[in-house]
Design a protein around this motif. Structure first.
Motif: not given
Length: 589
Positions: A429-432, A459-463, A486-489
């Motif tokens: 889950d979302w990890t800092n 892999v989802n990322v956000k800032g 959310i962006s992903n790869a």
């Protein structure tokens, strides 16, 4: 007649006694076997001199010692230079452990024989120290010795029923009591327990003026707060000023420990500095009435007592008193909180901006630069994520590096997170993610642990930028700024492999080029010109088949066990098929 053929004190007065003296009073404590003193060490101190021809002191001369009619324990156990008795525990410097509720007449008996009365009627009775329950009397129950908490809080039946403290004592231990009740003497625990006074020594100022302690109060910074109570005079800080704000210290509802102050026992900034406040006094200067706050959390403590939401006790850097009434807000302005620092930075955790570094420029958009009246603006444009890359294809157990940039034109970036999912759902889950969050454009790197993973993942990322708040009911920190989309790869993780290498030979030792080597799982390869082959295989045991048609019979008798990240060598021999000659004539019709 001598001591060898007459009864001694202990024969008649300890244990079951002797048949000849059954009525002799028995003693249980302060026995020679415990004190290392004989009966005569005490009882001979008052014998009348019978002359040089008298025998050594015997029971005939042993009479009750004559001691003072008050403080008789102190006569032996205190530092009384006139006491003739050689008590070995002469360590009690004074006895100040008294209370007006005991009519000022608490004595040693009060605790050591558990009289539990307002004034001990046997205070002057010198006959009882041989009758105590233990050598410590009722101040010891065989496993627990009396102390402040045992007697005043826990109130075990054996111990004296001591008065209830007039203040909150939850979570306190005996050493916590010593600081206020006059036990500032070095020495043993016994010395400390005999010395405390029921009223605190010197009150608030006496205890809190020591700058070597965590509870230090710098009263030189109080300024006008020295006059919250003027019954003690103008411009001087006294206990009356302290107890005006900390009203719980006056009525006993406030615990005497770090972190005890709260809204139920203490008046805070807004209670006096707002028109609707319920505090005991309000400043006459209208500039000190701070109605209509629009700055951030709109709570005085958020700036003046930074760290208000953190567990007590706070560090000295965050607490109010060591910094004066302005607390942690002293000397701070827009730039020190919002430009030189960012949301993750203590103590204020204020949203960081990157669009201006001139204090005067703040008022152009925020109406003014006054710390109390400044109004936040909401730029409701989320930050952008760009340049996302995820290292793939990765062998399970090898970290996959994630990198991307988060940016915003106005505000500093405050956080970034990643999440890993697959067709079954959320894997991580979302990890800092860690990074240097001190600008409006931050490139973040992280490594994803792929141990135990095999297959295809997203892999989802956000800032997050430091403002505005996602949930307006909560402060900005932690993680309550505005998030990007959310962006992903994609990430492909394969099982780790080992190698099966070898050479395919004929029975005469010749290399067989072009031989096919395959496993029972369908993995195959072709031997090179030297007969060498190599198979990349995951953990397991395999059956190998080598063949070279039409010259050789296939060989399926070889088994190999492969372990990831290792190489095993397995040569294979093929048996040639028999050959013969064909002869004839080719003719044409």
């Amino acid at each position: 007649m001598n001591k060898s053929n007459i009864y001694q004190c202990a024969d008649c007065h300890t244990g079951s006694g002797t048949p000849q003296a059954l009525q002799a009073p028995k003693v249980r404590t302060h026995l020679p076997s415990v004190t290392n003193y004989s009966c005569t060490d005490c009882h001979s101190k008052v014998v009348v001199n019978a002359g040089p021809t008298a025998a050594n002191v015997t029971a005939h001369y042993a009479i009750r010692p004559t001691v003072p009619t008050s403080n008789y324990c102190d006569y032996c156990h205190g530092p009384n230079a006139t006491s003739p008795f050689p008590a070995r525990n002469k360590t009690i410097p004074q006895f100040a452990h008294d209370d007006p509720g005991w009519d000022g007449n608490a004595t040693c008996r009060t605790c050591h024989t558990n009289s539990s009365v307002s004034a001990d009627p046997l205070a002057n009775d010198t006959s009882s120290f041989h009758e105590l329950t233990t050598e410590y009397g009722d101040a010891f129950n065989g496993s627990v010795k009396a102390d402040c908490v045992v007697c005043h809080v826990q109130k075990s039946p054996q111990f004296v029923a001591a008065p209830n403290p007039p203040h909150d004592i939850s979570g306190m231990a005996a050493p916590d009591c010593y600081g206020c009740h006059g036990v500032n003497v070095p020495g043993t625990e016994a010395q400390k327990l005999h010395n405390p006074t029921p009223t605190t020594t010197g009150g608030c100022i006496a205890c809190h003026s020591n700058n070597a302690t965590r509870y230090y109060v710098n009263k030189s910074l109080f300024a006008l707060h020295a006059n919250v109570n003027t019954t003690d005079g103008m411009n001087n800080v006294t206990d009356a000023d302290c107890k005006t704000c900390h009203h719980g210290a006056a009525d006993g509802t406030m615990g005497m420990k770090l972190g005890a102050a709260n809204s139920s026992n203490t008046y805070f900034c807004q209670d006096c500095h707002t028109s609707a406040g319920t505090g005991p006094t309000h400043p006459s200067d209208p500039n000190l009435i701070k109605d209509g706050l629009s700055h951030g959390k709109t709570d005085c403590r958020w700036c003046h007592l930074a760290g208000d939401s953190q567990p007590r006790p706070l560090s000295s850097q965050l607490r109010y008193h060591p910094n004066g009434p302005r607390g942690t807000a002293a000397g701070k302005n827009c730039l020190s909180c919002h430009v030189s620092a960012n949301l993750p930075d203590p103590p204020f955790h204020a949203p960081g901006e990157s669009h201006v570094s001139d204090l005067n420029a703040c008022q152009e958009c925020h109406s003014n630069a006054d710390n109390h009246a400044v109004t936040p603006l909401t730029q409701n444009t989320p930050p952008l994520v760009s340049g996302l890359s995820v290292s793939t294809q990765i062998t399970s157990g090898t970290p996959s590096q994630v990198q991307f940039t988060v940016s915003d034109p106005m505000l500093q970036i405050a956080a970034a997170q990643y999440q890993v999912t697959n067709s079954s759902g959320i894997v991580f889950d979302w990890t800092n993610m860690t990074g240097t969050f001190n600008s409006n454009s931050v490139t973040i790197n992280a490594n994803i642990d792929t141990s135990g993973l095999v297959g295809n993942y997203t892999v989802n990322v956000k800032g997050m930028k430091s403002a505005p708040r996602t949930d307006p009911s909560k402060p900005y920190y932690p993680l309550n700024g505005q998030w990007s989309s959310i962006s992903n790869a994609q990430l492909n993780v394969i099982q780790p492999t080992g190698y099966d290498n070898g050479t395919v030979y004929g029975t005469l030792g010749t290399d067989i080029a072009g031989a096919t080597v395959s496993t029972n799982t369908g993995v195959s390869t072709i031997a090179n010109s030297s007969g060498f082959y190599s198979l990349s295989l995951t953990n397991g045991t395999y059956q190998l088949t080598a063949s070279k048609d039409p010259e050789y019979y296939p060989n399926s008798s070889v088994f190999v066990t492969v372990t990831a990240f290792t190489t095993i060598t397995q040569n294979i021999i093929l048996t040639p098929k028999p050959t013969g000659n064909i002869s004839g004539t080719v003719t044409s019709k």
